[in-house]
Scaffold this motif. Structure first.
Motif, PDB file in Angstrom:
ATOM      1  N   GLY A 263     -46.517  -0.080 -21.303  1.00 48.52           N
ATOM      2  CA  GLY A 263     -45.312   0.706 -21.515  1.00 48.52           C
ATOM      3  C   GLY A 263     -44.046  -0.121 -21.642  1.00 48.52           C
ATOM      4  N   GLU A 264     -42.922   0.604 -21.702  1.00 51.28           N
ATOM      5  CA  GLU A 264     -41.602  -0.023 -21.791  1.00 51.28           C
ATOM      6  C   GLU A 264     -40.789   0.307 -20.549  1.00 51.28           C
ATOM      7  N   ASN A 265     -39.862  -0.574 -20.241  1.00 51.12           N
ATOM      8  CA  ASN A 265     -38.991  -0.422 -19.068  1.00 51.12           C
ATOM      9  C   ASN A 265     -39.799  -0.332 -17.767  1.00 51.12           C
ATOM     10  N   MET A 266     -40.951  -0.957 -17.774  1.00 52.91           N
ATOM     11  CA  MET A 266     -41.791  -0.904 -16.578  1.00 52.91           C
ATOM     12  C   MET A 266     -41.481  -2.095 -15.675  1.00 52.91           C
ATOM     13  N   SER A 267     -40.333  -2.012 -15.039  1.00 53.32           N
ATOM     14  CA  SER A 267     -39.955  -3.018 -14.049  1.00 53.32           C
ATOM     15  C   SER A 267     -40.825  -2.842 -12.811  1.00 53.32           C
ATOM     16  N   GLU A 268     -40.668  -3.738 -11.848  1.00 52.13           N
ATOM     17  CA  GLU A 268     -41.453  -3.636 -10.623  1.00 52.13           C
ATOM     18  C   GLU A 268     -41.225  -2.297  -9.925  1.00 52.13           C
ATOM     19  N   ALA A 269     -39.950  -1.902  -9.811  1.00 50.88           N
ATOM     20  CA  ALA A 269     -39.629  -0.643  -9.142  1.00 50.88           C
ATOM     21  C   ALA A 269     -40.180   0.545  -9.918  1.00 50.88           C
ATOM     22  N   ASN A 270     -40.140   0.485 -11.248  1.00 50.36           N
ATOM     23  CA  ASN A 270     -40.646   1.603 -12.047  1.00 50.36           C
ATOM     24  C   ASN A 270     -42.168   1.695 -12.007  1.00 50.36           C
ATOM     25  N   ILE A 271     -42.845   0.556 -11.961  1.00 46.50           N
ATOM     26  CA  ILE A 271     -44.305   0.594 -11.823  1.00 46.50           C
ATOM     27  C   ILE A 271     -44.671   1.288 -10.518  1.00 46.50           C
ATOM     28  N   TYR A 272     -43.984   0.929  -9.434  1.00 46.65           N
ATOM     29  CA  TYR A 272     -44.264   1.574  -8.153  1.00 46.65           C
ATOM     30  C   TYR A 272     -43.959   3.075  -8.217  1.00 46.65           C
ATOM     31  N   ALA A 273     -42.858   3.448  -8.877  1.00 48.19           N
ATOM     32  CA  ALA A 273     -42.492   4.860  -8.974  1.00 48.19           C
ATOM     33  C   ALA A 273     -43.540   5.655  -9.745  1.00 48.19           C
ATOM     34  N   VAL A 274     -43.987   5.116 -10.871  1.00 50.66           N
ATOM     35  CA  VAL A 274     -44.988   5.823 -11.683  1.00 50.66           C
ATOM     36  C   VAL A 274     -46.306   5.946 -10.925  1.00 50.66           C
ATOM     37  N   LEU A 275     -46.727   4.896 -10.255  1.00 49.91           N
ATOM     38  CA  LEU A 275     -47.960   4.961  -9.468  1.00 49.91           C
ATOM     39  C   LEU A 275     -47.847   6.010  -8.362  1.00 49.91           C
ATOM     40  N   THR A 276     -46.667   6.119  -7.759  1.00 50.66           N
ATOM     41  CA  THR A 276     -46.457   7.106  -6.701  1.00 50.66           C
ATOM     42  C   THR A 276     -46.529   8.522  -7.251  1.00 50.66           C
TER      43      THR A 276
END
Length: 392
Positions: A263-276
């Motif tokens: 994906g795009e804009n998948m920073s560390e914080a966003n990866i954690y958010a999406v997984l959550t």
């Protein structure tokens, strides 16, 4: 008449505090390095995937971006180099670590209080996953954080990893509800053993004999701590081991499926958010099936009948969820700013701090053998991380 275990918490605190002191020397010294400053300026996705794999950030990719050597200047015109930037980086990194520890302690205390009041761990785990979702949605809606852009194929790639994330969380909550917080974290210190075994079986990764040798004190320490653990339950032990298993699987799946990014804009914080978010969606029907609304209402009523107020129950439940999301997000920010050795030391000190804090907060009686075993196991996890980094 006092039993020989009544002074256990104080002994535990002395032993573990000594452990923290020994492993914590120069823990943040690498932050002063110009190379580390370069590393922390632009955290790369590879570091995120490696932390998902084995909780040790892979910082080697940043070596190529090391600053060039300074131009040689005649001695008479050399001016002092300002250290403001280095000090600022050190203070920022130290602040992230402090918040990581603080939020983690807050989560473990409020989560245990909520579970003591209402023994509905599946519902509590669901609530904790949910609480962080409105927070991150606001960040995305206001533009304070870039919104992830994911295709259907990207989401399918993330689903197995999110299931590992879910298993890691629910296993820990079940264990914390069944026994003492300190015991759960002692057992979770054995995660490297599970990770090494699964990596060999599923990935064919074989480590150095020195690295495998460090697993011996981990296994021995956990065994000693469990042998005389006054709050030992098989449910608590088994759930903590399930959390270790799912955490190791999450890392392996991330390495196998997300190696090229997703994906795009998948920073560390966003990866954690999406997984959550994905974990919450999967847990929702399971939680209601195991603990239906009638059971939740009965648990709430029973807590009120014991003299607990509705305000208290709401407060500890929501704060547990808030601290859960925040400590994980801050952990990504903190670990993205340090090298693997500092990460290993920080992770070890974190577990010591949580065990000591829980012993103080809940006056948990711990035997002398349990204190010794937990210290050996925690030192073993540090040795494993250092040996894996050096020898492979």
């Amino acid at each position: 008449k006092k039993t020989r275990y009544e002074d256990g918490p104080r002994f535990e605190m002395r032993v573990l505090a000594l452990a923290a002191l020994l492993v914590g020397v120069d823990a943040f010294a690498p932050s002063l390095s110009p190379r580390l400053v370069t590393r922390t300026a632009f955290p790369v996705r590879a570091a995120t995937l490696q932390r998902l794999a084995n909780h040790v950030p892979a910082m080697q990719a940043a070596e190529a971006a090391s600053p060039p050597e300074a131009e040689v200047v005649p001695a008479e015109v050399v001016e002092p180099i300002p250290e403001t930037g280095g000090m600022l980086e050190t203070l920022t990194t130290g602040s992230f670590f402090a918040l990581w520890y603080l939020f983690n302690i807050g989560y473990n205390i409020y989560n245990k209080q909520a579970l003591n009041a209402m023994p509905i761990p599946w519902t509590m785990a669901l609530l904790q996953l949910f609480v962080g979702i409105p927070y991150v949605m606001v960040l995305w809606a206001t533009g304070l954080r870039k919104t992830p852009k994911l295709t259907t194929a990207n989401i399918k790639t993330l689903i197995p990893v999110s299931l590992g994330h879910l298993g890691t969380h629910i296993g820990a909550v079940l264990s914390l509800g069944a026994g003492a917080v300190s015991f759960t974290h002692i057992v979770k210190a054995s995660e490297p053993v599970v990770s090494a075994a699964l990596s060999a079986v599923l990935l064919g990764s074989v480590y150095s004999p020195y690295t495998y040798a460090t697993l011996i004190p981990i296994i021995g320490g956990v065994a000693l701590a469990s042998l005389k653990e006054l709050s030992f339950t098989w449910l608590g032990f088994g759930a903590a081991m399930m959390s270790n298993l799912c955490s190791a699987l999450r890392g392996i799946l991330a390495k196998k499926t997300m190696g090229g990014g997703v994906g795009e804009n998948m920073s560390e914080a966003n990866i954690y958010a999406v997984l959550t978010i994905l974990a919450f969606i999967f847990l929702l029907p399971i939680s209601f099936a195991i603990e239906p609304p009638a059971m939740i209402a009965a648990s709430w009523s029973a807590a009120l009948a014991k003299g607990l107020s509705a305000a208290y129950l709401t407060q500890v439940s929501l704060l547990a969820g808030a601290f859960y999301y925040l400590y994980n997000e801050v952990a990504f920010l903190a670990l993205g700013r340090v090298n693997p050795v500092t990460h290993a030391v920080g992770n070890t000190i974190k577990r010591v701090v949580i065990i000591i804090a829980s012993v103080i907060a809940f006056k948990t009686p711990i035997s002398t053998l349990g204190a010794i075993g937990s210290t050996i196991a925690i030192f073993g996890t540090l040795l494993y991380s250092l040996a894996k980094q050096r020898f492979g």
